[in-house]
Motif scaffolding. Structure first.
Motif, PDB file in Angstrom:
ATOM      1  N   TYR A 339     -36.625   2.471  22.356  1.00 48.87           N
ATOM      2  CA  TYR A 339     -37.123   1.319  23.106  1.00 48.87           C
ATOM      3  C   TYR A 339     -37.645   0.207  22.203  1.00 48.87           C
ATOM      4  CZ  TYR A 339     -36.644   4.499  26.988  1.00 48.87           C
ATOM      5  OH  TYR A 339     -36.127   5.367  27.911  1.00 48.87           O
ATOM      6  N   ASN A 345     -46.319   6.367  26.857  1.00 48.60           N
ATOM      7  CA  ASN A 345     -47.447   7.172  27.319  1.00 48.60           C
ATOM      8  C   ASN A 345     -47.133   8.645  27.137  1.00 48.60           C
ATOM      9  OD1 ASN A 345     -45.860   8.000  29.473  1.00 48.60           O
ATOM     10  ND2 ASN A 345     -46.595   6.353  30.784  1.00 48.60           N
ATOM     11  N   GLN A 347     -46.549  11.027  29.198  1.00 47.10           N
ATOM     12  CA  GLN A 347     -45.451  11.578  29.993  1.00 47.10           C
ATOM     13  C   GLN A 347     -44.122  11.351  29.312  1.00 47.10           C
ATOM     14  OE1 GLN A 347     -45.250  13.443  32.564  1.00 47.10           O
ATOM     15  NE2 GLN A 347     -47.416  13.545  33.039  1.00 47.10           N
ATOM     16  N   MET A 348     -43.931  10.158  28.790  1.00 46.88           N
ATOM     17  CA  MET A 348     -42.661   9.861  28.116  1.00 46.88           C
ATOM     18  C   MET A 348     -42.501  10.752  26.894  1.00 46.88           C
ATOM     19  SD  MET A 348     -42.619   5.782  28.022  1.00 46.88           S
ATOM     20  CE  MET A 348     -42.975   4.779  29.431  1.00 46.88           C
ATOM     21  N   ASN A 351     -41.714  14.214  27.959  1.00 43.98           N
ATOM     22  CA  ASN A 351     -40.341  14.263  28.456  1.00 43.98           C
ATOM     23  C   ASN A 351     -39.353  14.359  27.293  1.00 43.98           C
ATOM     24  OD1 ASN A 351     -38.480  14.130  30.594  1.00 43.98           O
ATOM     25  ND2 ASN A 351     -38.022  12.025  30.002  1.00 43.98           N
ATOM     26  N   GLN A 396     -54.787   6.921  34.566  1.00 47.18           N
ATOM     27  CA  GLN A 396     -54.895   8.321  34.178  1.00 47.18           C
ATOM     28  C   GLN A 396     -54.545   8.446  32.700  1.00 47.18           C
ATOM     29  OE1 GLN A 396     -52.419   8.899  37.787  1.00 47.18           O
ATOM     30  NE2 GLN A 396     -52.913  11.031  37.362  1.00 47.18           N
ATOM     31  N   TYR A 399     -50.915   8.421  31.589  1.00 43.69           N
ATOM     32  CA  TYR A 399     -50.097   7.223  31.718  1.00 43.69           C
ATOM     33  C   TYR A 399     -50.624   6.058  30.907  1.00 43.69           C
ATOM     34  CZ  TYR A 399     -47.947   9.840  35.459  1.00 43.69           C
ATOM     35  OH  TYR A 399     -47.289  10.802  36.156  1.00 43.69           O
TER      36      TYR A 399
ATOM     37  N   TYR B 328     -45.369   6.855  43.901  1.00 44.29           N
ATOM     38  CA  TYR B 328     -44.270   7.239  43.013  1.00 44.29           C
ATOM     39  C   TYR B 328     -42.894   6.871  43.546  1.00 44.29           C
ATOM     40  CZ  TYR B 328     -47.513   9.580  39.947  1.00 44.29           C
ATOM     41  OH  TYR B 328     -48.505   9.824  39.054  1.00 44.29           O
ATOM     42  N   GLU B 355     -33.595   6.296  33.815  1.00 39.29           N
ATOM     43  CA  GLU B 355     -34.717   7.124  33.359  1.00 39.29           C
ATOM     44  C   GLU B 355     -35.913   6.268  32.968  1.00 39.29           C
ATOM     45  OE1 GLU B 355     -34.657   8.880  29.583  1.00 39.29           O
ATOM     46  OE2 GLU B 355     -35.350  10.813  30.313  1.00 39.29           O
ATOM     47  N   LYS B 356     -35.581   5.107  32.467  1.00 38.89           N
ATOM     48  CA  LYS B 356     -36.635   4.240  31.959  1.00 38.89           C
ATOM     49  C   LYS B 356     -37.593   3.813  33.066  1.00 38.89           C
ATOM     50  CE  LYS B 356     -36.978   0.410  28.804  1.00 38.89           C
ATOM     51  NZ  LYS B 356     -36.314  -0.743  28.241  1.00 38.89           N
ATOM     52  N   ASN B 359     -40.839   6.686  37.878  1.00 42.74           N
ATOM     53  CA  ASN B 359     -42.277   6.525  38.011  1.00 42.74           C
ATOM     54  C   ASN B 359     -43.055   7.700  37.466  1.00 42.74           C
ATOM     55  OD1 ASN B 359     -42.436   3.985  38.953  1.00 42.74           O
ATOM     56  ND2 ASN B 359     -42.273   4.587  41.107  1.00 42.74           N
ATOM     57  N   HIS B 360     -42.387   8.842  37.386  1.00 42.97           N
ATOM     58  CA  HIS B 360     -43.111   9.978  36.831  1.00 42.97           C
ATOM     59  C   HIS B 360     -43.277   9.860  35.326  1.00 42.97           C
ATOM     60  CE1 HIS B 360     -42.604  11.806  40.782  1.00 42.97           C
ATOM     61  NE2 HIS B 360     -43.671  12.493  40.447  1.00 42.97           N
ATOM     62  N   LEU B 361     -42.574   8.902  34.741  1.00 43.09           N
ATOM     63  CA  LEU B 361     -42.829   8.625  33.334  1.00 43.09           C
ATOM     64  C   LEU B 361     -43.765   7.437  33.169  1.00 43.09           C
ATOM     65  CD1 LEU B 361     -39.438   9.058  31.491  1.00 43.09           C
ATOM     66  CD2 LEU B 361     -41.355  10.617  31.636  1.00 43.09           C
ATOM     67  N   LEU B 362     -43.605   6.456  34.027  1.00 49.34           N
ATOM     68  CA  LEU B 362     -44.372   5.222  33.835  1.00 49.34           C
ATOM     69  C   LEU B 362     -45.754   5.277  34.454  1.00 49.34           C
ATOM     70  CD1 LEU B 362     -41.560   2.642  34.476  1.00 49.34           C
ATOM     71  CD2 LEU B 362     -42.504   3.373  32.315  1.00 49.34           C
ATOM     72  N   GLY B 363     -45.920   6.196  35.414  1.00 49.46           N
ATOM     73  CA  GLY B 363     -47.215   6.270  36.060  1.00 49.46           C
ATOM     74  C   GLY B 363     -47.187   5.673  37.443  1.00 49.46           C
ATOM     75  N   PRO B 364     -48.236   5.933  38.218  1.00 48.35           N
ATOM     76  CA  PRO B 364     -48.259   5.500  39.614  1.00 48.35           C
ATOM     77  C   PRO B 364     -48.328   3.984  39.753  1.00 48.35           C
ATOM     78  CG  PRO B 364     -50.377   6.372  38.949  1.00 48.35           C
ATOM     79  CD  PRO B 364     -49.447   6.623  37.815  1.00 48.35           C
ATOM     80  N   CYS B 419     -52.577   6.310  43.371  1.00 48.13           N
ATOM     81  CA  CYS B 419     -52.852   7.739  43.442  1.00 48.13           C
ATOM     82  C   CYS B 419     -53.118   8.257  42.032  1.00 48.13           C
ATOM     83  CB  CYS B 419     -51.651   8.449  44.039  1.00 48.13           C
ATOM     84  SG  CYS B 419     -51.976  10.165  44.323  1.00 48.13           S
TER      85      CYS B 419
END
Lengths: 434, 445
Positions: A339, A345, A347-348, A351, A396, A399, B328, B355-356, B359-364, B419
């Motif tokens: 990127y 964050n 999560q990435m 992943n 959070q 994130y 999400y 994928e980019k 939302n489960h990667l970027l956050g709520p 959330c």
């Protein structure tokens, strides 16, 4: 060593080494003044003349000494003062006030310090002054000699001059420079700073009262001069108690400086910085390795010292990370590659890490999310990663956007050195696509 | 024990005692010792020592200074909430209480240097004085001039003093904008696995043999070494789990030498400890209690961790689920998920995902209250009236920090929320109300 022992030295080797350590340490650590400043003779003469005129003839002056850190600004001033005080007349009348921008952080403290250094506490006692200027004038007034026609010259030395410019309204600077302009009392103001743009910091009214006399210490030695400096810093003076040892030592320094590998090392240091301080640090590390068993500096010592000086701190820290933390760093590196340096964050990163794990059958690194979070937080504590925005209250932890504070080459270098690094992790780090 | 420390300035006996107290740090101690030189000689004005947590930085410094009886002041920057405390502590340890009381109230750096110089002229240093600052990274948060001044303290007070900074952060992150006096950098490397084993094996249990304890440490390191290299943490874990390791031995099932059986018995237990003790989800006392409980009723001991322990009212659960979905899922997909007759939706278009942008990667994402309620009415199976009780449940979810309010407080008509719970949590919640949440999540289609 045995050779030296049988000669008719009157001082044992241990004593000699101790003497050498003491002498050179004072030079390298305590910034002992050299007998005459090297490479700055012109500036020395200029400043000495200037201060002499204040001390002897009662002429007011202001001057700035500007130069990068470790260039020898303070050394120059102290040399000049030493030479100045050798004169009877100057010694008798000159008063000195030394202020430091690091210590006197506002003008009230500075004024108190001036009062103290002029020994006027008892004169001031509980007088109430209307303004700063009034107070300062009173102080200078008090210094006037009995005949009231001439007052004693005062030398104000302002170390870290640029910090004084941040004081409110620049009151102290304004008043000092104002006095130096008008013929109230003979004072010399000497500012020492490492900021070349220091005049831009001054307010207009302050700037106009400054004499605009600047002494620049932008010495740019050639490598031969640099080598000479190293030699003089390490060699022993003639008045060393044991002549034989001093001769031997000086000869060994001479051979050291001619060594090819030593020259390479010094060249590398010379290319990165030419100032005295970094050289002192290097030599200090060499000196600390001198002992009775090894009474000379060997090329190997210098190489080792240089290795310590030039070691990459970040790579050192990466060496101590756990394998999980290292994996996270590699994942971050891949994210940065894909990127183009956008923040990421947890999560990435997780992943990305999971993608690596899926490609392999064994589940050696199957960790729960909280364990990974803890590792991630440890990295943050070590400031290897840094949050993009400081206000993190509302997002959070998983994130929160982060940036990696390492670059590609540092990570790869650390990987090479990492003890027992699993091959698959290494391969993963090398692979271009993550 | 490898090479002893040597230095002409100190007694052999003391140096021997030193190296006994500093296992696996002889190299660093020797380096420091040679830098310090003999007591009366000058040392470098400031030394910056960095290395990972519990790599022996403070310990080596403390032992060196104490054993060699050098004048020193140790200051922990965590304790010194104000610089006044810092100054006081330094003066107190160098010159005694009288000197410390000379400081005015809320002293400035200038006052400190003045008092120091005054005291120093009365009792000049015969030996190098050392000021050790622990957790020096906190100095960056103090006044901007404190750190540069400390680094050149030797010059400022004109005394034979050396400031030693200990920290786990590299020097590059300390350097102020306009630069400062550069300290001498020293790195304390982390302990290798062998060294950790050697040090941890030192505190063996008196009633068991040394080999037995060291085999236990070996197993412990096998589990934890890939995650944690912190000596202090490992020591804590070792002390806590040792009794469990000895259990089969006490019952007489296994002999001391049967390492394999002991390992089989121990490993799952340690893995569990990783989830709970290492993460500090339970205190060590609770952990011990859990171990005892486990003996009585096998299994059924999950759930001490805080995450699975939240009890919510029925509608609150659905509200939380609705909030999760709203956060999400993209708003354009709501039609597909929650409308009975949503007409034709092009499948290719709908499923085009990147994928980019997951939302489960970027956050709520934040959502308005209206959307939350709309989703809520469609997921909850009975008819609910929009009463005050529903709204108050939303605000209590905010208080519980399961939802966060994004919009400003004075925006009353359409507040926005986000959330703030994890996937695992919401799955556990939806399981209790028989709601299959994964079917409703765009990222998992």
């Amino acid at each position: 060593m045995s050779k030296r022992k049988i000669t008719k030295t009157n001082v044992p080797v241990g004593e000699c080494i101790s003497q050498v350590q003491e002498m050179l340490r004072e030079r390298l650590c305590h910034q002992r003044l050299p007998d005459r400043p090297e490479g700055v003779e012109a500036q020395h003469k200029h400043l000495l003349e200037l201060l002499k005129r204040t001390a002897v003839h009662g002429e007011s002056n202001s001057v700035l000494i500007v130069g990068p850190r470790g260039a020898g600004k303070t050394m120059l001033l102290r040399c000049v003062l030493r030479d100045l005080l050798e004169e009877k007349e100057a010694q008798k009348s000159l008063l000195q006030v030394h202020l430091n921008g690091l210590l006197q952080t506002d003008d009230r403290i500075a004024l108190k310090e001036i009062t103290r250094q002029l020994h006027l506490e008892n004169v001031v006692e509980d007088k109430v002054f209307g303004s700063f200027a009034e107070n300062l004038c009173f102080l200078l007034e008090a210094l006037k000699k009995g005949d009231r026609s001439s007052s004693r010259p005062v030398l104000f030395v302002l170390d870290e001059f640029d910090l004084f410019a941040h004081h409110k309204n620049q009151t102290l600077l304004y008043n000092l420079l104002d006095i130096s302009q008008s013929a109230q009392a003979p004072i010399a103001v000497v500012g020492i700073t490492c900021r070349l743009d220091v005049l831009e910091l001054l307010e207009k009214r302050v700037k106009s009262r400054f004499s605009h006399r600047q002494i620049h210490l932008l010495s740019n030695p050639t490598f031969t001069e640099y080598l000479d400096r190293v030699r003089t810093q390490l060699s022993l003076p003639d008045d060393f108690p044991d002549d034989k040892f001093a001769l031997d030592w000086n000869a060994s320094i001479e051979t050291l400086c001619e060594d090819k590998s030593v020259e390479d090392v010094l060249q590398r240091h010379f290319n990165s910085s030419k100032d005295f301080r970094s050289m002192h640090m290097l030599l200090m590390l060499c000196l600390s390795r001198v002992s009775v068993a090894k009474p000379a500096i060997k090329p190997a010592d210098l190489l080792e010292a240089s290795r310590l000086c030039l070691a990459d701190a970040n790579a050192n820290m990466l060496h101590g990370l756990s394998i999980l933390e290292l994996c996270l760093i590699i994942a971050m590196k891949h994210l940065n590659d894909v990127y183009e340096g956008d923040p990421f964050n947890l999560q990435m990163v997780h992943n990305e890490f999971k993608k690596f794990l899926q490609r392999k059958s064994n589940s050696m690194y199957n960790f729960e999310q909280p364990v990974i979070l803890k590792a991630f937080e440890h990295l943050q504590q070590l400031e290897l990663i840094r949050p993009v925005d400081s206000s993190s209250a509302k997002t959070q932890r998983e994130y929160q956007l982060m940036r990696l504070m390492l670059d590609h080459s540092q990570i790869m270098e650390a990987l090479q050195k990492y003890p027992q690094c699993p091959t698959d992790v290494k391969q993963w780090a090398m692979s271009a696509f993550g | 024990m490898s090479a002893l420390l040597h230095h002409p300035g100190y007694e052999e006996e003391r140096l021997r005692r030193l190296s006994e107290q500093l296992p696996c740090r002889e190299l660093q101690a020797g380096m420091l010792l040679s830098l310090m030189g003999q007591p009366h000689q000058y040392s470098y004005p400031s030394v910056f020592i960095y290395g990972h947590r519990s790599s022996g930085k403070s310990h080596v410094m403390q032992v060196l200074l104490k054993e060699l009886e050098l004048p020193h002041a140790t200051v922990s920057c965590v304790e010194c909430v104000s610089v006044a405390l810092l100054f006081e502590q330094v003066l107190l340890s160098f010159f005694g209480g009288d000197a410390a009381s000379l400081l005015p109230r809320s002293p400035s750096l200038s006052d400190f240097v003045r008092v120091y110089r005054q005291q120093c002229s009365q009792s000049p240093a015969k030996q190098t004085r050392y000021i050790v600052m622990e957790k020096a990274e906190l100095l960056r948060d103090a006044d901007a001039n404190l750190l540069p001044a400390l680094l050149r303290l030797q010059e400022l007070v004109e005394d034979n003093v050396t400031v030693i900074l200990l920290t786990e952060i590299v020097w590059d992150r300390f350097r102020p904008n306009t630069g400062c006096f550069e300290p001498l950098l020293l790195h304390f490397p982390d302990y290798s696995k062998g060294e950790l084993q050697q040090i941890l094996s030192r505190d063996k249990h008196p009633s068991y043999s040394a080999e037995f304890y060291s085999s236990y440490i070996n197993i412990l390191l096998g589990v934890f070494y890939s995650v944690c290299r912190d000596l202090r943490e490992l020591r804590h874990l070792a002390a806590l789990n040792f009794s469990k390791f000895c259990e089969p031995l006490a019952e007489g099932k296994v002999k001391e030498t049967d390492t394999h059986k002991l390992w089989r018995n121990m490993e799952p237990h340690l893995k569990k400890a990783m989830q709970t003790v290492y993460l500090r989800e339970v205190s060590s006392l609770q952990w011990e209690q859990m171990q005892q409980m486990e003996e009585k009723e096998n299994g059924a001991m999950r759930g001490l961790s805080a995450h699975t322990h939240v009890e919510l009212p029925y509608y609150s659960k659905f509200l939380l689920i609705a909030a999760y979905l709203a956060s999400y899922n993209p708003a354009r997909t709501d039609k597909r998920f929650f409308l009975k007759h949503h007409g034709k939706i092009k499948k290719t278009n709908f499923l085009k995902k990147n994928e980019k942008t997951s939302n489960h990667l970027l956050g709520p994402k934040p959502f308005p209250l209206d959307r939350l309620l709309a989703i809520f009415y469609s997921v909850v199976d009975s008819r609910v009236a929009p009463t005050a009780s529903i709204f108050s449940q939303i605000s209590s979810l905010v208080t519980l920090q399961l939802l966060t309010k994004v919009s400003h407080d004075d925006q009353l008509d359409s507040p926005k929320y986000k959330c703030a719970v994890s996937m695992d949590f919401i799955r556990a919640i939806s399981r209790t109300v028989n709601f299959e949440i994964v079917n409703y999540l765009y990222d998992f289609l």
